[in-house]
Design an enzyme around this catalytic site. Structure first.
Site, short mmCIF file in Angstrom:
data_model
loop_
_atom_site.label_atom_id
_atom_site.label_comp_id
_atom_site.label_asym_id
_atom_site.label_seq_id
_atom_site.Cartn_x
_atom_site.Cartn_y
_atom_site.Cartn_z
N HIS A 1 0.75 -1.20 -0.01
CA HIS A 1 -0.10 0.07 0.06
C HIS A 1 0.68 1.21 -0.01
O HIS A 1 2.01 1.26 0.47
CB HIS A 1 -0.99 -0.14 1.18
CG HIS A 1 -1.86 1.07 1.34
ND1 HIS A 1 -1.44 2.31 1.92
CD2 HIS A 1 -3.11 1.05 1.03
CE1 HIS A 1 -2.66 2.94 1.88
NE2 HIS A 1 -3.50 2.53 1.28
N PRO A 2 0.56 2.46 -0.70
CA PRO A 2 1.34 3.54 -0.68
C PRO A 2 1.95 3.94 0.54
O PRO A 2 3.08 4.79 0.42
CB PRO A 2 0.35 4.57 -1.16
CG PRO A 2 -0.79 3.71 -2.18
CD PRO A 2 -0.90 2.49 -1.32
N VAL A 3 1.58 3.77 1.78
CA VAL A 3 2.41 4.27 2.88
C VAL A 3 3.05 3.56 3.51
O VAL A 3 4.01 3.73 4.38
CB VAL A 3 1.17 4.79 4.06
CG1 VAL A 3 0.39 6.04 3.59
CG2 VAL A 3 0.47 3.60 4.51
N LYS A 4 3.39 2.34 2.93
CA LYS A 4 4.32 1.19 3.50
C LYS A 4 5.78 1.67 2.99
O LYS A 4 5.87 2.46 2.06
CB LYS A 4 3.84 -0.18 2.88
CG LYS A 4 2.59 -0.58 3.27
CD LYS A 4 2.20 -0.55 4.97
CE LYS A 4 1.09 -1.42 5.43
NZ LYS A 4 -0.08 -0.87 4.89
N THR A 5 6.58 0.56 3.37
CA THR A 5 7.83 0.94 3.05
C THR A 5 8.35 0.82 1.56
O THR A 5 9.11 1.76 1.09
CB THR A 5 9.01 0.18 3.94
OG1 THR A 5 8.62 0.07 5.07
CG2 THR A 5 10.46 0.53 3.57
#
Length: 387
Positions: A191-195
């Protein structure tokens, strides 16, 4: 009210990432092509697992893990109450029941003790699987959890979307989250906010070739092609799902994975800067506890705030931060409080989860932050709490 210019998380997409996606769009395969295999192979090498199976998202990864293990209706999976909904929901997708474990109130992590307490509430049902969550990026006590689960003949499936790049040291052995040496499988999200980000996307790692084969079959409708059959022939021994990850997104994943070391170093540097910037605000504010064995690449910069002592509600602090252009979030509302689970299992007394939830707030943390942004966030937080 100011626009939020520092959200709690944000993807880092650069020109070479865009070029990788464009190249995939111009290639022969937009899905089920060679870029999927390349992403899986690179990911497996990165985390030290024998197999990696890409899929549509992190929730699909958890669902596939339950299907691959053949978790049955009426069996039990234990999940911590401090997690995202998907950790518990994956058990319900296959008809299993969920027993919620409490967590350490200062780290938010399931522990061997809280696992054993939850095992005491099985009521004679078979425990099939334990789902430890590497919350924020800090690693759980995997050897301790595995030993506790083994007492009931259960296996671990690590829910690891927050912890790509995190390393651990148990005894004298250096390990990586995702190498699956203590678990049947580990699951990840992009997901976009992951690393690393693919927009949506997930991965399951395992060292068991039979599980890897089941995962690949189940992510594509359950279809198999028998050896020697006509080239158009396929069979479905059991239903699966369309949980494939397209080559387009795998191309982005490959490009992002090549930057993991840089992203991890930046997240660690920002976490260290936060430790210095927030130290003067103790004991009113302190960072979530990190276990001694864990060297995290933090996905979330979670602080624990004594709102009562500050004389401010969490909502008032969130609003005051937003007015200064600083975003924040809460990770998480205890899942056992959700109406569905409360209706199914009744009210639960999980004091560690409640203590965590009462104090937690996640602050901005992502590689694109400037060094000065950490001081800005700390100053905004101090002002939001009354100076």
């Amino acid at each position: 009210m100011a626009d939020v210019v520092l959200p709690y998380g944000r993807q880092t997409i650069e020109d070479d990432d865009i070029a990788a996606v464009v190249a995939a769009l111009k290639a022969d395969f937009l899905t089920t092509g060679p870029t999927v295999d390349a992403f899986e192979a690179a990911f497996a090498r990165t985390v030290g697992a024998r197999h990696a199976v890409a899929c549509a998202n992190g929730t699909a990864a958890l669902h596939l893990a339950m299907l691959a293990l053949e978790v049955q209706p009426g069996e039990v999976c234990i999940a911590p109450s401090i997690t995202f909904l998907a950790t518990a929901n994956c058990a319900r997708y296959v008809g299993a029941e969920v027993v919620f474990a409490d967590v350490d109130p200062d780290s938010g992590l399931m522990t061997p003790d809280t696992l054993r307490e939850a095992m005491g509430r099985l009521g004679g049902r078979r425990l099939r699987c334990v789902l430890p969550v590497h919350l924020r990026g800090d690693a759980c006590d995997l050897p301790g959890l595995r030993a506790a689960a083994a007492e009931a003949g259960a296996v671990l499936v690590e829910d690891a979307p927050h912890a790509l790049g995190t390393t651990m040291t148990f005894g004298d052995v250096a390990e990586q989250v995702g190498d699956a040496r203590h678990s049947a499988m580990a699951t990840f999200s992009f997901h976009p906010v992951k690393t690393i980000a693919t927009g949506e996307g997930g991965m399951v790692t395992t060292n068991d070739p039979a599980l890897a084969e089941r995962l690949r079959t189940l992510r594509s409708h359950g279809m198999v092609r028998p050896p020697g059959a006509e080239p158009w022939w396929y069979e479905m021994p059991e239903p699966g799902f369309n949980y494939r990850l397209p080559d387009i997104l795998c191309a982005l994943g490959l490009s992002q994975l090549a930057k993991l070391d840089r992203f991890a170093a930046r997240r660690r540097a920002l976490a260290s800067a936060y430790a210095q910037a927030l130290a003067p605000l103790a004991p009113l504010i302190r960072q979530a506890a990190s276990p001694a064995w864990s060297d995290p690449v933090l996905h979330l910069m979670t602080v624990l705030i004594d709102f009562e002592a500050a004389g401010r509600s969490r909502l008032a602090v969130v609003d005051a931060l937003r007015a200064q252009g600083v975003g924040s979030q809460v990770h998480y509302i205890p899942v056992h409080r959700q109406p569905y689970y409360r209706g199914r299992y009744g009210a639960l007394d999980l004091p560690g989860a409640e203590a965590w939830y009462a104090r937690c707030l996640s602050l901005p943390l992502y590689p694109g932050m400037a060094d000065a942004d950490v001081g800005r966030v700390a100053g905004a937080l101090k002002a939001a709490l009354g100076g």
